[in-house]
Design a protein around this motif. Structure first.
Motif, PDB file in Angstrom:
ATOM      1  N   SER A   1     -11.537 -43.818  28.851  1.00 18.29           N
ATOM      2  CA  SER A   1     -10.488 -42.946  29.378  1.00 18.29           C
ATOM      3  C   SER A   1     -10.920 -42.446  30.758  1.00 18.29           C
ATOM      4  O   SER A   1     -12.093 -42.534  31.128  1.00 18.29           O
ATOM      5  N   SER A   2      -9.982 -41.903  31.513  1.00 17.03           N
ATOM      6  CA  SER A   2     -10.320 -41.402  32.850  1.00 17.03           C
ATOM      7  C   SER A   2     -11.368 -40.297  32.780  1.00 17.03           C
ATOM      8  O   SER A   2     -12.275 -40.235  33.607  1.00 17.03           O
ATOM      9  N   TYR A   3     -11.256 -39.430  31.781  1.00 17.21           N
ATOM     10  CA  TYR A   3     -12.223 -38.348  31.616  1.00 17.21           C
ATOM     11  C   TYR A   3     -13.617 -38.926  31.318  1.00 17.21           C
ATOM     12  O   TYR A   3     -14.612 -38.508  31.914  1.00 17.21           O
TER      13      TYR A   3
ATOM     14  N   GLY B   1      -4.896 -49.400  33.625  1.00 21.89           N
ATOM     15  CA  GLY B   1      -4.444 -48.794  32.364  1.00 21.89           C
ATOM     16  C   GLY B   1      -5.551 -48.649  31.340  1.00 21.89           C
ATOM     17  O   GLY B   1      -6.671 -48.259  31.663  1.00 21.89           O
ATOM     18  N   ARG B   2      -5.226 -49.019  30.102  1.00 17.34           N
ATOM     19  CA  ARG B   2      -6.187 -48.869  28.997  1.00 17.34           C
ATOM     20  C   ARG B   2      -7.376 -49.822  29.112  1.00 17.34           C
ATOM     21  O   ARG B   2      -8.368 -49.655  28.431  1.00 17.34           O
TER      22      ARG B   2
ATOM     23  N   GLU C   1     -11.301 -41.545  18.604  1.00 15.07           N
ATOM     24  CA  GLU C   1      -9.947 -42.078  18.779  1.00 15.07           C
ATOM     25  C   GLU C   1      -8.897 -41.078  18.320  1.00 15.07           C
ATOM     26  O   GLU C   1      -7.836 -40.959  18.927  1.00 15.07           O
ATOM     27  N   VAL C   2      -9.198 -40.348  17.250  1.00 13.60           N
ATOM     28  CA  VAL C   2      -8.267 -39.339  16.746  1.00 13.60           C
ATOM     29  C   VAL C   2      -8.169 -38.189  17.740  1.00 13.60           C
ATOM     30  O   VAL C   2      -7.075 -37.711  18.045  1.00 13.60           O
ATOM     31  N   VAL C   3      -9.316 -37.754  18.265  1.00 16.79           N
ATOM     32  CA  VAL C   3      -9.322 -36.677  19.261  1.00 16.79           C
ATOM     33  C   VAL C   3      -8.523 -37.100  20.486  1.00 16.79           C
ATOM     34  O   VAL C   3      -7.708 -36.331  21.007  1.00 16.79           O
ATOM     35  N   GLN C   4      -8.716 -38.340  20.937  1.00 15.78           N
ATOM     36  CA  GLN C   4      -7.990 -38.837  22.112  1.00 15.78           C
ATOM     37  C   GLN C   4      -6.481 -38.843  21.848  1.00 15.78           C
ATOM     38  O   GLN C   4      -5.696 -38.415  22.700  1.00 15.78           O
TER      39      GLN C   4
END
Length: 164
Positions: free
Chosen positions: A129-131, A153-154, A67-70
């Motif tokens: 996420s899309s990735y 969305g999310r 989550e932090v990386v995102q």
């Protein structure tokens, strides 16, 4: 494809390298402000700039949470977009977090595939996420199954089923 994906695909190698450079500048400033060490590696592949932060020891590991990386990736993308005026599909990795997340995603997909193989019509995964969805779509296809994205969305998630 979305407009953002089309915009990323249309960028030249030089533009993608410039995005990586702008991202590295932003991340270096962030690391300095946070009093964290780390070495930055830049790479362009698959029509995206990739920035990896490594070598910072235990303190850097705190940033390796997915989550932090995102969140840091999104902030970095915005900083790059502000500098260049172009959408950035930049991918950020902190201390090998992407590889760890890819392994986790494969395990989640394997679990869903096992449920489909055992007779379930389809299995919905948690939002990604899309990735991450792209990674799972590719992996599911390699395994001979079908996946589709549902939602907005999310809340957008993959639904895995037997191949059509």
């Amino acid at each position: 494809m979305t407009n953002a994906t089309n915009q990323t695909s249309a960028l030249s190698l030089e533009e993608l390298e410039a995005q990586g450079d702008h991202a590295a500048d932003y991340i270096e400033e962030f690391l300095d402000l946070a009093d964290l060490d780390g070495d930055l590696d830049l790479e362009v592949k698959n029509n995206r700039a990739y920035v990896s932060i490594n070598g910072g020891g235990a303190d850097l590991e705190k940033l390796a949470n997915p989550e932090v990386v995102q969140a840091l990736q999104e902030l970095t993308r915005l900083a790059v977009q502000r500098k260049t005026g172009d959408f950035s599909g930049l991918i950020l990795d902190v201390a090998g977090s992407r590889e760890a997340r890819e392994t986790e995603l494969r395990e989640l997909a394997d679990h869903a595939i096992a449920q489909v193989a055992a007779g379930k019509d389809e299995v919905a995964m948690d939002p990604l996420s899309s990735y991450e969805r792209k990674l799972v779509h590719d992996y599911v296809a390699e395994r001979g199954y079908h996946s589709e994205s549902h939602g907005e969305g999310r809340g957008r998630r993959l639904v895995i089923s037997a191949a059509a």
